[in-house]
Design a protein around this motif. Structure first.
Motif, PDB file in Angstrom:
ATOM      1  N   PRO A 241      -3.953  16.927  -1.517  1.00 41.38           N
ATOM      2  CA  PRO A 241      -5.350  16.733  -1.859  1.00 41.38           C
ATOM      3  C   PRO A 241      -4.938  16.219  -3.457  1.00 41.38           C
ATOM      4  CG  PRO A 241      -4.920  19.181  -1.345  1.00 41.38           C
ATOM      5  CD  PRO A 241      -4.258  18.753  -0.568  1.00 41.38           C
ATOM      6  N   ARG A 242      -3.297  16.607  -3.824  1.00 35.83           N
ATOM      7  CA  ARG A 242      -3.387  15.227  -4.712  1.00 35.83           C
ATOM      8  C   ARG A 242      -3.655  13.907  -4.516  1.00 35.83           C
ATOM      9  NH1 ARG A 242       2.924  18.312  -5.459  1.00 35.83           N
ATOM     10  NH2 ARG A 242       3.076  18.118  -2.498  1.00 35.83           N
ATOM     11  N   MET A 243      -3.100  13.692  -3.628  1.00 38.12           N
ATOM     12  CA  MET A 243      -4.048  12.027  -3.312  1.00 38.12           C
ATOM     13  C   MET A 243      -5.332  11.936  -3.942  1.00 38.12           C
ATOM     14  SD  MET A 243      -2.244  11.815   0.442  1.00 38.12           S
ATOM     15  CE  MET A 243      -0.221  11.896   0.474  1.00 38.12           C
ATOM     16  N   VAL A 244      -6.079  12.642  -3.951  1.00 40.12           N
ATOM     17  CA  VAL A 244      -7.082  12.432  -4.665  1.00 40.12           C
ATOM     18  C   VAL A 244      -8.113  12.628  -5.719  1.00 40.12           C
ATOM     19  CG1 VAL A 244      -8.220  11.586  -2.291  1.00 40.12           C
ATOM     20  CG2 VAL A 244      -8.267  14.057  -2.805  1.00 40.12           C
ATOM     21  N   ASP A 245      -7.079  14.252  -6.133  1.00 35.29           N
ATOM     22  CA  ASP A 245      -7.080  14.639  -7.542  1.00 35.29           C
ATOM     23  C   ASP A 245      -5.894  14.417  -8.569  1.00 35.29           C
ATOM     24  OD1 ASP A 245      -8.212  16.410  -9.487  1.00 35.29           O
ATOM     25  OD2 ASP A 245      -8.347  17.967  -8.069  1.00 35.29           O
ATOM     26  N   LEU A 246      -6.387  13.929  -9.379  1.00 35.56           N
ATOM     27  CA  LEU A 246      -4.812  13.906  -9.823  1.00 35.56           C
ATOM     28  C   LEU A 246      -5.266  14.255 -11.036  1.00 35.56           C
ATOM     29  CD1 LEU A 246      -5.894   9.866 -10.928  1.00 35.56           C
ATOM     30  CD2 LEU A 246      -4.376  10.482  -9.013  1.00 35.56           C
ATOM     31  N   THR A 247      -5.529  15.419 -11.549  1.00 34.98           N
ATOM     32  CA  THR A 247      -5.738  17.141 -11.759  1.00 34.98           C
ATOM     33  C   THR A 247      -4.576  17.632 -11.659  1.00 34.98           C
ATOM     34  OG1 THR A 247      -7.542  18.773 -10.542  1.00 34.98           O
ATOM     35  CG2 THR A 247      -7.799  16.948 -12.688  1.00 34.98           C
ATOM     36  N   SER A 251       0.486  13.290 -13.927  1.00 33.34           N
ATOM     37  CA  SER A 251       0.647  12.077 -14.347  1.00 33.34           C
ATOM     38  C   SER A 251       0.564  11.453 -14.025  1.00 33.34           C
ATOM     39  CB  SER A 251       2.363  12.042 -12.583  1.00 33.34           C
ATOM     40  OG  SER A 251       1.327  11.203 -11.136  1.00 33.34           O
ATOM     41  N   ASP A 252       1.077   9.825 -14.262  1.00 30.39           N
ATOM     42  CA  ASP A 252       0.559   8.494 -14.193  1.00 30.39           C
ATOM     43  C   ASP A 252       0.059   7.919 -12.952  1.00 30.39           C
ATOM     44  OD1 ASP A 252       1.369   9.050 -17.199  1.00 30.39           O
ATOM     45  OD2 ASP A 252       3.046   7.614 -16.736  1.00 30.39           O
ATOM     46  N   ARG A 253       0.588   8.223 -11.993  1.00 36.13           N
ATOM     47  CA  ARG A 253      -0.255   7.433 -10.605  1.00 36.13           C
ATOM     48  C   ARG A 253      -1.786   7.792 -10.675  1.00 36.13           C
ATOM     49  NH1 ARG A 253      -0.090  13.037  -9.764  1.00 36.13           N
ATOM     50  NH2 ARG A 253      -1.873  14.537  -8.806  1.00 36.13           N
ATOM     51  N   GLU A 254      -1.560   6.451  -9.340  1.00 32.14           N
ATOM     52  CA  GLU A 254      -3.183   6.096  -9.270  1.00 32.14           C
ATOM     53  C   GLU A 254      -3.828   7.018  -8.057  1.00 32.14           C
ATOM     54  OE1 GLU A 254      -3.601   2.369  -8.499  1.00 32.14           O
ATOM     55  OE2 GLU A 254      -3.728   1.436 -10.762  1.00 32.14           O
ATOM     56  N   ALA A 255      -5.391   7.428  -7.708  1.00 29.25           N
ATOM     57  CA  ALA A 255      -6.166   8.495  -6.121  1.00 29.25           C
ATOM     58  C   ALA A 255      -4.917   7.032  -4.836  1.00 29.25           C
ATOM     59  CB  ALA A 255      -7.200   8.646  -6.810  1.00 29.25           C
ATOM     60  N   ASN A 256      -4.059   7.140  -4.066  1.00 25.45           N
ATOM     61  CA  ASN A 256      -3.675   5.787  -3.643  1.00 25.45           C
ATOM     62  C   ASN A 256      -2.456   6.752  -2.570  1.00 25.45           C
ATOM     63  OD1 ASN A 256      -4.050   3.999  -2.130  1.00 25.45           O
ATOM     64  ND2 ASN A 256      -4.347   2.709  -3.193  1.00 25.45           N
ATOM     65  N   THR A 257      -2.424   5.793  -1.648  1.00 32.57           N
ATOM     66  CA  THR A 257      -1.285   6.015  -0.508  1.00 32.57           C
ATOM     67  C   THR A 257      -0.373   5.011  -0.345  1.00 32.57           C
ATOM     68  OG1 THR A 257      -2.287   6.291   1.663  1.00 32.57           O
ATOM     69  CG2 THR A 257      -2.968   7.774  -0.114  1.00 32.57           C
ATOM     70  N   GLY A 260      -3.018   3.017   1.659  1.00 27.13           N
ATOM     71  CA  GLY A 260      -4.176   2.880   1.015  1.00 27.13           C
ATOM     72  C   GLY A 260      -4.748   4.726   0.957  1.00 27.13           C
ATOM     73  N   HIS A 261      -6.145   4.033   0.748  1.00 24.13           N
ATOM     74  CA  HIS A 261      -6.515   6.171   0.675  1.00 24.13           C
ATOM     75  C   HIS A 261      -6.669   6.740   1.573  1.00 24.13           C
ATOM     76  CE1 HIS A 261     -10.109   8.870   0.297  1.00 24.13           C
ATOM     77  NE2 HIS A 261     -10.051   7.920  -1.681  1.00 24.13           N
ATOM     78  N   ALA A 262      -5.863   7.889   1.236  1.00 33.20           N
ATOM     79  CA  ALA A 262      -5.940   9.005   2.304  1.00 33.20           C
ATOM     80  C   ALA A 262      -6.821   8.899   3.368  1.00 33.20           C
ATOM     81  CB  ALA A 262      -5.804  10.433   1.118  1.00 33.20           C
ATOM     82  N   SER A 263      -8.007   8.979   3.193  1.00 27.12           N
ATOM     83  CA  SER A 263      -9.476   9.407   4.209  1.00 27.12           C
ATOM     84  C   SER A 263      -9.164   8.222   5.644  1.00 27.12           C
ATOM     85  CB  SER A 263     -10.718   8.363   3.523  1.00 27.12           C
ATOM     86  OG  SER A 263     -10.616   7.458   2.873  1.00 27.12           O
ATOM     87  N   VAL A 264      -8.289   7.308   5.173  1.00 29.82           N
ATOM     88  CA  VAL A 264      -8.070   6.433   6.416  1.00 29.82           C
ATOM     89  C   VAL A 264      -6.367   6.962   6.886  1.00 29.82           C
ATOM     90  CG1 VAL A 264      -7.959   3.687   7.005  1.00 29.82           C
ATOM     91  CG2 VAL A 264      -9.693   4.834   5.396  1.00 29.82           C
ATOM     92  N   SER A 311       7.216   8.102 -12.791  1.00 29.74           N
ATOM     93  CA  SER A 311       5.993   8.802 -13.659  1.00 29.74           C
ATOM     94  C   SER A 311       4.481   8.345 -13.019  1.00 29.74           C
ATOM     95  CB  SER A 311       5.616   8.688 -15.238  1.00 29.74           C
ATOM     96  OG  SER A 311       5.138   7.188 -15.776  1.00 29.74           O
ATOM     97  N   ALA A 312       4.611   7.319 -12.337  1.00 29.34           N
ATOM     98  CA  ALA A 312       3.378   6.771 -11.962  1.00 29.34           C
ATOM     99  C   ALA A 312       3.034   6.609 -10.193  1.00 29.34           C
ATOM    100  CB  ALA A 312       2.989   5.837 -11.987  1.00 29.34           C
ATOM    101  N   ASP A 313       4.682   7.826  -9.354  1.00 30.76           N
ATOM    102  CA  ASP A 313       5.084   7.826  -8.137  1.00 30.76           C
ATOM    103  C   ASP A 313       3.586   8.250  -7.550  1.00 30.76           C
ATOM    104  OD1 ASP A 313       6.142   8.580  -5.168  1.00 30.76           O
ATOM    105  OD2 ASP A 313       7.636   8.710  -6.365  1.00 30.76           O
ATOM    106  N   GLU A 314       2.940   7.361  -6.613  1.00 28.81           N
ATOM    107  CA  GLU A 314       2.056   8.189  -5.776  1.00 28.81           C
ATOM    108  C   GLU A 314       2.505   8.852  -4.328  1.00 28.81           C
ATOM    109  OE1 GLU A 314       2.842   4.195  -3.846  1.00 28.81           O
ATOM    110  OE2 GLU A 314       3.260   5.335  -5.515  1.00 28.81           O
ATOM    111  N   VAL A 315       3.516   9.069  -4.616  1.00 30.10           N
ATOM    112  CA  VAL A 315       3.826  10.310  -3.483  1.00 30.10           C
ATOM    113  C   VAL A 315       4.869  11.198  -3.255  1.00 30.10           C
ATOM    114  CG1 VAL A 315       5.428   9.968  -1.166  1.00 30.10           C
ATOM    115  CG2 VAL A 315       4.846   7.598  -2.319  1.00 30.10           C
TER     116      VAL A 315
END
Length: 367
Positions: A241-247, A251-257, A260-264, A311-315
């Motif tokens: 869920p953290r991949m699409v919900d930044l709350t 952190s400073d990350r973007e909603a991504n992996t 690409g987007h988690a759904s794919v 601070s912006a780690d998306e993983v």
């Protein structure tokens, strides 16, 4: 390299050589008595993005590959420990006074596992009951341990990423909408009730697969004939869920992996852990049986420890870094944040240099 469970290494060249591979970047500031080893269970670190910056900061830098380079379908965490031991033994024999083990990303849990077994060996077999016996292995301890952009371990993060909307392993596109991360009615943002059900369902799915794995191993044993393992596929492995919900775990990350987007990404063939063997599942991905939980092993480590996160780690998220830091029982530990750094520092050579410099600085005042 000793292959202990049959043909668990894909490359015939690697099996025949009996070797593991590494690259070494020599210090650009003259001869160094310190080597840092950057490691991951399966990633190709021969050209790791931080090696040159370590060399420029004054230490020799080793990008280490385990025997499972580029293919973790039959990976055993316990064999990865042997590979690290071989590398550290070589470096000690080569004259290095200090050797620091850096577990990067999925290498965090592995580095903690290695150091705990080097300092106080306790593991006598894999979860499936196979060699190696780490209490009888040559595992020289590292002088220091660094967790770099790391999560607590493959079985932990795999379960956090496992897609619970998949309830039929043979029909991955049939999804339970009440547990679907990608149904707009569920969020984001996700409420606490949904997240609780979601996390419980992730654990339940991991345990169902583990139960099935044991059933298959029992069938193979009863069958006889020398066949001891089988491959299988796990779908839906990138759905935290953290991949699409930044709350969540902000952190400073973007909603991504990285895929690409988690759904794919959750179905993408090149994303996490889709191809596996029965015995590898127990060693690498099973939440209850894998021996690779970095928090449990960090709690057994006496060497100084540095935990560094972006601070912006998306993983790997701030809570991952904090949990590793909190697990270390002694006071010779530090927690450092690199502001603006993503998981791979893409496009930020300046932050790569900053992180390498801080790690080398920490080595200087801590070891």
């Amino acid at each position: 390299m000793t292959t202990t469970t049959g043909l668990d290494v894909y490359s015939g060249v690697a099996r025949a050589s009996g070797r593991i591979w590494a690259s070494r970047h020599k210090s650009t500031k003259g001869q160094s008595d310190t080597a840092v080893i950057v490691v991951h269970p399966a990633s190709n670190f021969l050209g790791h993005y931080m090696l040159g910056s370590f060399a420029d900061a004054g230490v020799d830098a080793i990008g280490l590959c385990t025997r499972y380079i580029g293919n973790d379908s039959s990976l055993l965490m316990e064999n990865c420990v042997l590979d690290i031991g071989a590398a550290i033994s070589y470096l000690r024999q080569d004259g290095y006074r200090k050797v620091v083990l850096i577990g990067n990303s999925g290498g965090g849990g592995l580095a903690a596992l290695y150091q705990s077994q080097a300092e106080g060996p306790s593991i006598t077999c894999t979860p499936a009951g196979d060699p190696p016996d780490l209490t009888k292995a040559d595992l020289p301890p590292a002088d220091g341990l660094v967790f770099l952009m790391a999560h607590p371990g493959r079985s932990v993060v795999f379960t956090e990423w496992l897609d619970p909307a998949i309830t039929d392993e043979s029909d991955p596109l049939r999804r339970d909408p009440s547990l679907d991360l990608f149904v707009a009615e569920n969020g984001p943002p996700f409420d606490e009730a949904f997240l609780t059900r979601y996390r419980e369902a992730q654990v339940a799915r991991n345990r169902r697969i583990t139960k099935w794995v044991h059933q298959q191993l029992d069938i193979l044993e009863a069958r006889g004939g020398g066949l001891r393992d089988l491959p299988f596929t796990v779908h839906g492995t990138v759905a935290d869920p953290r991949m699409v919900d930044l709350t969540i775990d902000p952190s400073d990350r973007e909603a991504n992996t990285p895929w690409g987007h988690a759904s794919v990404a959750t179905y993408a063939p090149v994303s996490l852990g889709h191809q596996c063997s029965l015995r590898s599942w127990l060693s690498q991905w099973s939440l209850d049986e894998s021996q690779g939980d970095g928090r449990a092993h960090a709690a057994r480590v006496d060497a100084p420890v540095l935990v560094m996160y972006g601070s912006a780690d998306e993983v790997c998220y701030p809570s991952h870094a904090q949990s590793l830091f909190d697990a270390v029982p002694h006071s010779r530990k530090e927690l450092q944040r690199i502001d603006g750094a993503t998981h791979y520092f893409v496009g930020r050579k300046d932050l790569v240099q900053e992180a390498a410099g801080q790690i080398v600085g920490w080595i200087g005042h801590s070891l």
